[in-house]
Scaffold this motif. Sequence first.
Motif, PDB file in Angstrom:
ATOM      1  N   ILE A  34      61.991  33.381  44.576  1.00 12.03           N
ATOM      2  CA  ILE A  34      61.024  33.719  43.521  1.00 12.03           C
ATOM      3  C   ILE A  34      61.252  33.953  41.980  1.00 12.03           C
ATOM      4  O   ILE A  34      61.312  33.360  41.591  1.00 12.03           O
ATOM      5  N   ASP A  35      62.519  34.873  42.050  1.00 14.08           N
ATOM      6  CA  ASP A  35      63.080  35.565  40.830  1.00 14.08           C
ATOM      7  C   ASP A  35      63.485  34.030  40.417  1.00 14.08           C
ATOM      8  O   ASP A  35      62.639  34.410  39.027  1.00 14.08           O
ATOM      9  N   SER A  36      64.464  33.852  40.911  1.00 10.98           N
ATOM     10  CA  SER A  36      64.602  32.853  40.136  1.00 10.98           C
ATOM     11  C   SER A  36      64.232  32.098  39.739  1.00 10.98           C
ATOM     12  O   SER A  36      63.972  31.036  38.383  1.00 10.98           O
ATOM     13  N   GLU A  37      62.656  30.711  39.837  1.00 10.26           N
ATOM     14  CA  GLU A  37      62.059  29.793  39.745  1.00 10.26           C
ATOM     15  C   GLU A  37      61.097  30.449  39.236  1.00 10.26           C
ATOM     16  O   GLU A  37      60.716  30.436  37.436  1.00 10.26           O
ATOM     17  N   ASN A  38      61.040  31.739  38.755  1.00 12.70           N
ATOM     18  CA  ASN A  38      59.919  32.711  38.198  1.00 12.70           C
ATOM     19  C   ASN A  38      60.465  32.333  36.339  1.00 12.70           C
ATOM     20  O   ASN A  38      59.856  32.480  35.186  1.00 12.70           O
ATOM     21  N   LEU A  39      62.164  33.298  36.479  1.00 11.21           N
ATOM     22  CA  LEU A  39      62.672  32.962  35.254  1.00 11.21           C
ATOM     23  C   LEU A  39      62.499  32.129  35.245  1.00 11.21           C
ATOM     24  O   LEU A  39      62.874  31.807  33.637  1.00 11.21           O
ATOM     25  N   LYS A  40      63.613  30.806  35.283  1.00 12.69           N
ATOM     26  CA  LYS A  40      63.239  29.347  35.335  1.00 12.69           C
ATOM     27  C   LYS A  40      62.041  29.031  33.998  1.00 12.69           C
ATOM     28  O   LYS A  40      61.532  29.195  33.020  1.00 12.69           O
ATOM     29  N   GLN A  41      60.944  29.442  34.795  1.00 12.40           N
ATOM     30  CA  GLN A  41      59.643  28.674  34.385  1.00 12.40           C
ATOM     31  C   GLN A  41      58.900  29.595  33.199  1.00 12.40           C
ATOM     32  O   GLN A  41      58.644  30.006  31.705  1.00 12.40           O
ATOM     33  N   PHE A  42      59.465  31.339  32.839  1.00 17.74           N
ATOM     34  CA  PHE A  42      59.219  31.903  31.752  1.00 17.74           C
ATOM     35  C   PHE A  42      60.112  31.694  30.923  1.00 17.74           C
ATOM     36  O   PHE A  42      59.158  31.969  29.338  1.00 17.74           O
ATOM     37  N   LYS A  43      61.476  31.566  31.287  1.00 20.52           N
ATOM     38  CA  LYS A  43      62.198  30.587  29.850  1.00 20.52           C
ATOM     39  C   LYS A  43      61.410  29.997  29.120  1.00 20.52           C
ATOM     40  O   LYS A  43      61.103  29.635  27.714  1.00 20.52           O
ATOM     41  N   GLN A  44      60.762  28.941  30.021  1.00 22.51           N
ATOM     42  CA  GLN A  44      61.050  28.006  29.192  1.00 22.51           C
ATOM     43  C   GLN A  44      59.409  28.020  28.167  1.00 22.51           C
ATOM     44  O   GLN A  44      58.885  27.497  27.527  1.00 22.51           O
TER      45      GLN A  44
END
Length: 214
Positions: A71-81
């Motif tokens: 969850i944290d990994s996917e959140n970070l990916k989308q947040f950076k986008q």
Amino acid sequence: MLVKKRLVFCGLFVFALHAAARQPGCENVGAHLNELASADQQIRQESEVLEQDLNAATTQRDALQQRWQIIDSENLKQFKQIIAACGWPKTSKDSHSAWLLAQHADSDLVFQRLARGLLDASVKAGIAAPRDLAYLADRIAANEHRPQEYGTQFSRTDRCHLVLDQVDDRALVNHRRLAIGLQSLEEYEAEARRHFMPPDCPPGIVDPESETMV
């Protein structure tokens, strides 16, 4: 070897986060951020409940940790986008959701520093909350093994031991906390013990030398 798990107690001021359907485009960035922040909080709440359960199996804890990392990994990916495409949010609520995601972006310290700069600008513009900036600044300081300025970050070395990450000066910390409307460091430490320590653990005290709650 004991694994330190960094904790931050922010329940006193975290805004209510409700899941929202994600929609494309910067005009819907608030809904997207709100959805990511809801997932962030949900897995952490599940972890707190499991931590209190003395009968929880190791396999349960391991499975939750794996889901947490995903969850944290996917959140970070989308947040950076989102940040790359739309910049920092323009409302206080959306900025708070963005702060929460930046606070937990520990795997990318470069991005965390970038987020701090954007959050700082938002605070100066009168949008973001100064206390959000204080928490993120402390998070980065702890990740860089530097003293905190506001004393917001703890680490858990095991289920019954919390450590207040290093601060520069307790008197100065309290002065800074008061200036942005935070409770005293002593009150905050006591609240953290009540919030994070499982009920079967002995009452914690603060060692004035090591600042370790034992």
